[in-house]
Design a protein around this motif. Structure first.
Motif, PDB file in Angstrom:
ATOM      1  N   ASN A 254      -0.639  -4.501   2.063  1.00  0.00           N
ATOM      2  CA  ASN A 254      -1.564  -5.594   2.323  1.00  0.00           C
ATOM      3  C   ASN A 254      -1.189  -6.857   1.561  1.00  0.00           C
ATOM      4  O   ASN A 254      -1.432  -7.978   2.029  1.00  0.00           O
ATOM      5  CB  ASN A 254      -2.991  -5.173   1.971  1.00  0.00           C
TER       6      ASN A 254
ATOM      7  N   TRP B  32      -9.136   0.216   0.037  1.00  0.00           N
ATOM      8  CA  TRP B  32      -8.210   0.034  -1.080  1.00  0.00           C
ATOM      9  C   TRP B  32      -8.516  -1.220  -1.889  1.00  0.00           C
ATOM     10  O   TRP B  32      -8.288  -1.253  -3.111  1.00  0.00           O
ATOM     11  CB  TRP B  32      -6.776   0.029  -0.584  1.00  0.00           C
ATOM     12  N   THR B  33      -9.019  -2.253  -1.251  1.00  0.00           N
ATOM     13  CA  THR B  33      -9.393  -3.443  -2.021  1.00  0.00           C
ATOM     14  C   THR B  33     -10.469  -3.098  -3.043  1.00  0.00           C
ATOM     15  O   THR B  33     -10.439  -3.564  -4.192  1.00  0.00           O
ATOM     16  CB  THR B  33      -9.896  -4.548  -1.084  1.00  0.00           C
TER      17      THR B  33
ATOM     18  N   SER C 272       3.875  -0.707  -6.507  1.00  0.00           N
ATOM     19  CA  SER C 272       3.274  -2.032  -6.643  1.00  0.00           C
ATOM     20  C   SER C 272       4.245  -3.024  -7.257  1.00  0.00           C
ATOM     21  O   SER C 272       4.243  -4.214  -6.911  1.00  0.00           O
ATOM     22  CB  SER C 272       1.999  -1.948  -7.479  1.00  0.00           C
TER      23      SER C 272
ATOM     24  N   SER D 150      -2.476  -0.737  -0.146  1.00  0.00           N
ATOM     25  CA  SER D 150      -2.752  -2.019  -0.793  1.00  0.00           C
ATOM     26  C   SER D 150      -1.472  -2.791  -1.082  1.00  0.00           C
ATOM     27  O   SER D 150      -1.474  -4.035  -1.064  1.00  0.00           O
ATOM     28  CB  SER D 150      -3.540  -1.807  -2.086  1.00  0.00           C
TER      29      SER D 150
END
Length: 385
Positions: free
Chosen positions: A141, A364-365, A117, A138
C-alpha cells in the motif's frame, strides 16, 4: 473474537549488523547452473508476448510481428528476507522457460532481500524495482500511495495477488531441552527469545501478531480489552535477547551465534533451518494457534512502464501460479494457493489452526497504527522494567 481460518491439509534493543547484506542486489543470472528435479514445463506462463512485441503490436501488421527484433531483459525483484531461497530457484526456472519461448532473448532476474518494510521504503525512495514480492499488504500500500504500484494490484493476478501463504512457528534447540510447547511457554522467565525487529521486518510483525492473537484467543479477550494478553506479551518481550533487522539475520543469530532458546519465524524458514542451516541442531514446534501470512506480489508499473518491461514483469509474476512454481513453493515449505499441490504436501505442511490478522485486528492501516508506529502498543509492551 472473530472466527479463525484454518490452513487446510498442509501445509529494540539490539540491531544485528549481520543483515547489512540484505539491501544488496544479488545477481541471479539465467546462465548459472542449477539442477532442477524432473522436467518442469513453463509453457503456460510463457504464452505472453515479449516487451518488444508488446510495444510494437499496435502498429505492426500481423505478418511482420514475428520478425520484430528481440531484446535482453533484466528484472529486479525486491523481496522480503526469507524468500531468497525460493526465488533463487524460481528465477532459474523462469529464465529457462522464457528463453525457450523467446529464443532470441535472454532474461536475467536480479534480487534484493531484506526486511519487508525496509525494502518497501527503499523502493518508495528510488530503488528501481520492476516487481515487488512482499509478506505484508501494508508494504504494498505504501507503493500504491507513491504511485509506483497500480491501485488495482490485487485484481491483476489470481487469489488477490497472493501466490502462497505461510504461518509462524517456533524453532527450538534439538530435543527441545526447555520443553517449549506453545506460545505461553515463551513468557517463562527461563526462556530466551529471538525475533527480528517489528519496525523493519514484516516477519517480526507477524511474530508479534501471532503471539498477541494467541493471547486474545487463550484469554478470551479482544484488542480493546486485553489486560491479560498485554501482560503475557510484556513477559514474552522481556525475554527477547536480540531484535535483528530481518528474519534471515534472526535465523543466523539463533542457529550460528547460539543466541536464545527459541526463534519465532516463518514455517518455511524453520524447515530450511532444520534441513540446511542447522541440520541436527534444531527442531520445529507448531503452536496450537497462529497467524496466517499472506505474501502479495505486484508489478512496479511506475518503473516498468518507463523502461518498457511491464509485459515481461507480468509474465514473471503470473508464472508463480503455474504448477511447476506452485510445486517448488511446496518443496520450499511455503503453502501454495493451488489446493491440489498443497494437499499433496500435507505430510510436511501439517494442519494448524490460524487466524487472519485483519479479521482480529482490523485493516492493516489500523494494525500499523495500533501496534507498530512509534509509541504504539509494541513500544509500550517492549519496555523492560
Amino acid at each position: 473474537m472473530q472466527t479463525t481460518n484454518p490452513i487446510k491439509n498442509n501445509s529494540l534493543r539490539h540491531i544485528s549488523a549481520t543483515d547489512n547484506q540484505s539491501m544488496q542486489i544479488i545477481q541471479n543470472k539465467a546462465s548459472r547452473s542449477l539442477i532442477m528435479g524432473g522436467v518442469l514445463s513453463m509453457a503456460a506462463f510463457m504464452s505472453g508476448c515479449s516487451p518488444t512485441e508488446a510495444t510494437q503490436s499496435e502498429t505492426q501488421p500481423d505478418a511482420q510481428k514475428s520478425s520484430a527484433p528481440s531484446q535482453d531483459i533484466e528484472i529486479l525483484n525486491v523481496s522480503y528476507d526469507v524468500s531468497r531461497d525460493f526465488y533463487k530457484d524460481y528465477n532459474t526456472l523462469f529464465a529457462k522457460g522464457y528463453q525457450k519461448q523467446h529464443p532470441d532473448s535472454k532474461v536475467s532476474i536480479n534480487q534484493s532481500h531484506g526486511g519487508s518494510s525496509k525494502q518497501a521504503l527503499s523502493v518508495a525512495n528510488g530503488l528501481q524495482a520492476d516487481v515487488v514480492t512482499f509478506n505484508q499488504e501494508s508494504d504494498m500500500n505504501l507503493l500504491v500511495e507513491k504511485g509506483l504500484v497500480a491501485a488495482d494490484w490485487q485484481q491483476a493476478l489470481p487469489n488477490k495477488a497472493v501466490p502462497y501463504t505461510s504461518t509462524m512457528v517456533l524453532l527450538v534447540r534439538s530435543g527441545n531441552p526447555k520443553g517449549i510447547k506453545d506460545w505461553q511457554d515463551l513468557a517463562r522467565s527461563d526462556i530466551g527469545v529471538v525475533i527480528p525487529n517489528p519496525k523493519t521486518s514484516g516477519t517480526a510483525r507477524y511474530a508479534f501478531l501471532g503471539a498477541y492473537g494467541y493471547g486474545l484467543h487463550h484469554f478470551k479477550e479482544n484488542v480493546n480489552a486485553s489486560t491479560k494478553t498485554d501482560n503475557f506479551i510484556k513477559k514474552l518481550l522481556a525475554n527477547v535477547v536480540t531484535y535483528d533487522n530481518g528474519a534471515r539475520a534472526a535465523t543466523t543469530s539463533f542457529t550460528q551465534r547460539g543466541l536464545g532458546d527459541v526463534l519465532i519465524t516463518t514455517e518455511n524458514e524453520a524447515h530450511l533451518a532444520v534441513k540446511q542451516f542447522a541440520k541436527g541442531k534444531v527442531d520445529i514446534v507448531y503452536p496450537s494457534y497462529s497467524v496466517l501470512i499472506a505474501n502479495p506480489v505486484a508489478v512496479v508499473t511506475g518503473v516498468t512502464d518507463k523502461a518498457g518491461k511491464t509485459a515481461a514483469a507480468n509474465i514473471y509474476l503470473k508464472g508463480l501460479w503455474d504448477t511447476p512454481a506452485q510445486e517448488l513453493m511446496a518443496q520450499m515449505y511455503m503453502r501454495p494457493s493451488n489446493e491440489q499441490v498443497l494437499a499433496a504436501h500435507k505430510d510436511t505442511l501439517p494442519d494448524i489452526e490460524t487466524f487472519e490478522p485483519v479479521a482480529v485486528f482490523g485493516p492493516w492501516t489500523q494494525i500499523m497504527e495500533t501496534f507498530f508506529v512509534d509509541g504504539s502498543r509494541f513500544d509500550q509492551l517492549a519496555i523492560k522494567q
